[in-house]
Each structure stands twice: as C-alpha cells, then as structure tokens.
Design a protein around this motif. Sequence first.
Motif, PDB file in Angstrom:
ATOM      1  N   ASP A 165     -30.741  18.932 -38.580  1.00 55.75           N
ATOM      2  CA  ASP A 165     -30.625  18.043 -37.426  1.00 55.75           C
ATOM      3  C   ASP A 165     -30.449  18.862 -36.151  1.00 55.75           C
ATOM      4  O   ASP A 165     -30.530  20.097 -36.160  1.00 55.75           O
ATOM      5  N   PHE A 189     -44.347  12.861 -38.396  1.00 59.62           N
ATOM      6  CA  PHE A 189     -44.216  11.622 -39.161  1.00 59.62           C
ATOM      7  C   PHE A 189     -43.350  10.616 -38.394  1.00 59.62           C
ATOM      8  O   PHE A 189     -42.371  10.990 -37.730  1.00 59.62           O
ATOM      9  N   LYS A 190     -43.659   9.343 -38.528  1.00 55.72           N
ATOM     10  CA  LYS A 190     -42.895   8.314 -37.809  1.00 55.72           C
ATOM     11  C   LYS A 190     -41.412   8.357 -38.172  1.00 55.72           C
ATOM     12  O   LYS A 190     -40.544   8.094 -37.328  1.00 55.72           O
ATOM     13  N   SER A 191     -41.122   8.681 -39.423  1.00 60.14           N
ATOM     14  CA  SER A 191     -39.739   8.674 -39.903  1.00 60.14           C
ATOM     15  C   SER A 191     -38.950   9.917 -39.502  1.00 60.14           C
ATOM     16  O   SER A 191     -37.777  10.035 -39.852  1.00 60.14           O
ATOM     17  N   ALA A 192     -39.566  10.830 -38.769  1.00 61.72           N
ATOM     18  CA  ALA A 192     -38.963  12.157 -38.559  1.00 61.72           C
ATOM     19  C   ALA A 192     -38.288  12.311 -37.206  1.00 61.72           C
ATOM     20  O   ALA A 192     -38.249  13.416 -36.656  1.00 61.72           O
ATOM     21  N   GLN A 193     -37.723  11.246 -36.662  1.00 58.54           N
ATOM     22  CA  GLN A 193     -37.061  11.365 -35.367  1.00 58.54           C
ATOM     23  C   GLN A 193     -35.946  12.427 -35.367  1.00 58.54           C
ATOM     24  O   GLN A 193     -35.802  13.154 -34.386  1.00 58.54           O
ATOM     25  N   ASN A 238     -44.639  17.649 -40.780  1.00 65.03           N
ATOM     26  CA  ASN A 238     -43.754  16.489 -40.933  1.00 65.03           C
ATOM     27  C   ASN A 238     -43.021  16.134 -39.643  1.00 65.03           C
ATOM     28  O   ASN A 238     -42.458  15.041 -39.534  1.00 65.03           O
ATOM     29  N   ARG A 292     -52.053  12.380 -42.671  1.00 68.93           N
ATOM     30  CA  ARG A 292     -51.107  12.466 -43.779  1.00 68.93           C
ATOM     31  C   ARG A 292     -51.742  11.930 -45.070  1.00 68.93           C
ATOM     32  O   ARG A 292     -52.411  10.904 -45.068  1.00 68.93           O
TER      33      ARG A 292
END
Length: 279
Positions: free
Chosen positions: A181, A203-207, A200, A236
């Motif tokens: 993080d 990726f949308k989930s990788a904030q 990665n 992807r």
Amino acid sequence: MPNSAQPAPPLPEPLAVPVADSHTHLDMQDTTVEEALAQAAAVGVTTLVQVGCDLERSRWAAEAAAAHPAVHAAVALHPNEAPRIAEQGGEAALEAALAEIEKLAALPQVLAVGETGLDYFRTGPEGVAAQQRSFRAHIAMAKRLGRALVIHDREAHDDVLRILREEGAPERTVFHCYSGDAAMAEVCAENGWFLSFAGNVTFKSAQPLRDALAVAPPELLLVETDAPFLTPAPYRGRPNAPYLVPVTLRAMAEVKGMTEDALARHVAANTARAFGYPQ
C-alpha cells in the motif's frame, strides 16, 4: 495464467524515450527470444531483464542473457520453489540448490539475484520456514556478489520488511510487481528501494496500487510486464509480452501527473541504476 488461445494484443504506439522491461519470463511466452526482442524494440522497449524461478529456468536466463546483449538475467529459487525442494530432499537439497544459484549469479551477464522473497498466498504455514531460510540466503548472496536483489512479495509484507531489516538489504533492492500500500511505498522510499509496477496497476480493482504509485518518488520507479502474466487493461486475460510495457507506463504517467516522456526518462535511468548496467 493468461489464455494463450486468445489473440495477442496489438502493438501499442511506440515510446519516444526507450525504457526497459525490468521483469519478464521469456521462457514462458509463446515466442522466440528474437521475436520478443524485435517486437519490444519496435515500441521503444530496448532492454529486458529475464528472471529465473528455479534452477532450470535460471540457467535458461543466464544463457539467454549471454546470447543477447539486450537481455540481462536474474537468477533465484522462487519463494514457492524453496519449500518444494526442502520437502522433497530436505535442508541439504535446498542448500545444494542455493549453491548452484550462486554459481549462476556470479556470471557477468547475471545482474540480479531474484525473484526471491516470500509468498504466503500459494505456500501455506508449513512452507514458511523454508521460504524465509531461502530468502535470507538470497539476500546474503546478493551482497556477497554485489548484485541487485529482486523481491517477490505476496501477502507477506510485514515479514519481507522485517527480514530485510534483520539481514540488511543489498544496496540495490527491487520490489518486483509492487503489491503493497501507500504506507509501505513510503517505507521503501525511505530506504531507497526501487518499486516496479506491472500491468495490474491498470486493473479497476487496484486503487491501493495506484495510491502507492502516487506517493512513490519518480527516482525509484520501474516498469515491468511479468509476462506472460498480469496483462494490462484493456487486454487483461490475453497473453502478455514485453512490447506491452508502454500501456502500463502510460497508465503510470497518468497516475503520477507526468508526461510519458518524463516518466520514461526516469524509468530508463532507474532501471540501469537498479541493475547496474550502462544506460
């Protein structure tokens, strides 16, 4: 694992400032080294770091680097490989394998010891001791030989940082496929450790990864594919390759609020400094 039945993504627009793919596995890709190098060079990716994960793949990496000036090698026992060797052959087998890795790491075309580290995602508690023993051995090896250390850290952040503190990190340490993080990125920056971002980060989930990238100093950033894995969006699920580095670098530049040329200049210089080759 990407679906090799899916078509390969198209070549992106070339970068104006050439960069390196700091972590790739050409031996796992459905191509020849020559084809991979030509495609990468066509889009401004002119240097590749080929990474070994076990003895056989590490030997392959050293041979590929010896044969191709644009390829540099990193050799190691992957964190998941160390428990497997120890389980099959005991501590003596692990020590013997580490000794063979050190012979390879001493070759002039081998610029790094890695990927080593800890992976608590694939290996359960029964493998932790062997992983940590192997990680400590690789750290010592990198320091003895003056090589960069390339770290694989999956769901093991606290122990990776603790062992680096206990052993003393090599002068040049790279967190491959950075997965921590923003707070951990600040720890890495304080220690001068390089952070290499892979596909990665798109990726949308990788904030949380983008938050880490946002606080990481440009002077410590690298870019990688980890091909054939971690193909960046919007591709992807399709096979990854070094020629897709520009897709990830452009996404990184957007997060950093930098032009792609400015970030590419940093990345090119950082990768040469991290691995110890002339730019």
